[in-house]
Design an enzyme around this catalytic site. Sequence first.
Site, mmCIF file in Angstrom:
data_model
loop_
_atom_site.group_PDB
_atom_site.id
_atom_site.type_symbol
_atom_site.label_atom_id
_atom_site.label_comp_id
_atom_site.label_asym_id
_atom_site.label_seq_id
_atom_site.Cartn_x
_atom_site.Cartn_y
_atom_site.Cartn_z
ATOM 1 C CD GLN A 165 -6.280 -7.522 11.689
ATOM 2 O OE1 GLN A 165 -5.577 -7.719 11.352
ATOM 3 N NE2 GLN A 165 -7.196 -6.586 12.690
ATOM 4 C CE1 TYR A 218 -2.293 -5.238 3.349
ATOM 5 C CE2 TYR A 218 -2.249 -6.792 4.852
ATOM 6 C CZ TYR A 218 -2.109 -5.641 4.693
ATOM 7 O OH TYR A 218 -1.836 -4.674 5.891
ATOM 8 C CG ASP A 257 -3.826 5.359 8.864
ATOM 9 O OD1 ASP A 257 -5.024 5.361 8.513
ATOM 10 O OD2 ASP A 257 -2.957 5.263 8.249
ATOM 11 C CG ASP A 275 -5.030 6.390 2.845
ATOM 12 O OD1 ASP A 275 -3.509 6.474 2.760
ATOM 13 O OD2 ASP A 275 -5.999 5.821 3.948
ATOM 14 C CG HIS A 288 -5.718 1.872 2.114
ATOM 15 N ND1 HIS A 288 -4.863 0.953 1.627
ATOM 16 C CD2 HIS A 288 -5.558 2.489 2.503
ATOM 17 C CE1 HIS A 288 -4.797 0.504 2.496
ATOM 18 N NE2 HIS A 288 -4.244 2.119 2.981
ATOM 19 C CG ASN A 289 -12.734 2.444 0.886
ATOM 20 O OD1 ASN A 289 -13.087 3.461 1.600
ATOM 21 N ND2 ASN A 289 -13.092 1.233 1.068
ATOM 22 C CG PHE A 290 -15.139 9.441 1.254
ATOM 23 C CD1 PHE A 290 -14.139 10.539 1.118
ATOM 24 C CD2 PHE A 290 -16.053 9.782 1.958
ATOM 25 C CE1 PHE A 290 -14.427 11.630 2.739
ATOM 26 C CE2 PHE A 290 -16.716 10.365 2.892
ATOM 27 C CZ PHE A 290 -15.316 11.785 2.281
ATOM 28 N NE ARG A 291 -18.771 3.114 3.690
ATOM 29 C CZ ARG A 291 -20.172 3.745 4.546
ATOM 30 N NH1 ARG A 291 -20.476 3.936 5.810
ATOM 31 N NH2 ARG A 291 -21.278 4.195 3.594
ATOM 32 C CG HIS A 292 -8.907 4.147 5.224
ATOM 33 N ND1 HIS A 292 -9.058 3.587 6.545
ATOM 34 C CD2 HIS A 292 -8.271 4.529 5.305
ATOM 35 C CE1 HIS A 292 -7.767 3.739 6.798
ATOM 36 N NE2 HIS A 292 -7.495 4.532 6.458
#
Length: 521
Positions: A462, A433, A411, A301, A260-264
């Site tokens: 997945q 996680y 998302d 986010d 959950h960072n800026f690239r996401h």
Amino acid sequence: MGNGSSIESTKTVYLDINGKSEKIIFSRHCSSRDIHDLIAQVAGVGKFCEISLKDCQGAHVSLAPTMPMNSNGLPYKVAIKDTAPTSGDNEVIAQVLTTVTEQFNRLTLTDSASVFKMEELKSDISSRLTALERKMEIEGLKSVEIEKCKRDISEIKDQIWTAQKKFVDFNRISSVSDETKISLKRDVPSYPKYTLSHETTDYLKQPTFDIWHWEPNEMLSLMEHMYHELGLVAEFSINPITLKRWILCVQENYRNNPFHNFRHSFCVTQMMYGMINLCRLWDHISRESLGILMTACVCHDLDHPGYNNTYQINARTELAIRYNDISPLENHHCAIAFKILSNPECNIFSNVDKDTFKRIRSGMTMLVLATDMARHGEIMDGFKEKLELGFHYSKKDHMDSLKMVLIKACDISNEVRPMEVSEPWVDCLLEEYFNQSDREKSEGLPVAPFMDRDKVTKPTAQIGFIKFVLIPMFETLSKLFPILDETMVEPLRTARDRYESMKEQVKQLTKSKSSVSSKTG
């Protein structure tokens, strides 16, 4: 997500209290103090008494959730000793806490000298904490004073955890106050302008876009391009320099989490941009609504701490308390987004009228809150119902439902992308996680099987998610936009098959190793 094997969550222990047989049942996740208080309650004595256990051979048994289970025929003998409360120690306790807190205030993770002193400081503080906790338990302080001391101890222990993990944990640190306006740490001149080729701008519209090839400043320029190309700069009369400052400030308010960072944020925004172009959404959605969709993606986010809502609620963090356990993270993301916009230097909507800004704020809040996966079933059921009755672009509730599904799809759309783009995201997510589950184990909190490094694998993480969440969601969207079946649903089916094949390979390899081991044994 995959499910791990279940573990019995309670333990039963038999006791002999003054010749009377008793049985207690407690959770494996409870604390020693909880067990102590339970035994005190059964024995009918005050919870500040000293309690000790001995087995049938006279050996002392630890009063902890890890104590061995016994039988009714071999109960633990309970010894109880009353302790008279004393007074006058409050000032001493307060001084200890103040001294410890001052030491941590002087400790900075960036100070190289502090690193060398960490072990010595940790040992000193641990001994102080042990003595303090013991004093609290045996001296019968007033309940209000006990709770205050426990909160102080919890904060100090949290600082120890933070120092050990070499990162700042914002879960328990107060966020920026409502009165404070978030401002830029650097100005626009250090954010260079890039000339984007036609190949790049065309590629940017595709769901196959590889988001790993771009540096942070390049992502800023690509975001800026999207706003210009969609006509949002003209729609909201945005000052181009303000747009640069806003994107830069948003970037600075994403944390350096594995996932959950800026690239996401950029990844989700680019997928929305791709869907707008692929489905020609401007034929059905107003330019204002497109701007709300894009801006919600950019901000969805903001200031994510790397621990999900389940952790926030179970750990009773400040965010969970502030938002009454209702989507604490998503509410926080919205709050930070509008704090940034409250800074005139970064307010891209400063030139719109009050009614327009009210619609923007309402729309962004609705969309960001929709990204809470706890609401997935509710939102999808509402959208399916509108499709079955006949979808109408002219109805506000129908359009709100569509926009919520669009941002949700973007998302969690990584598996729509080619394998070489999507698979690294799985590694990033699992790392986040595992970091959370490690902390939950250390704090005695429940751990979700799909986050436990001892139970989950990449295929098991997945397969279920793709089969039961992603494919049904994108198939539902494709009923409104048929082009998505080929461009997004088919890649998801391919990803599902690939992970199922991977799971089978792992299974066969494990079976082969087991067979060889049994033969050699």
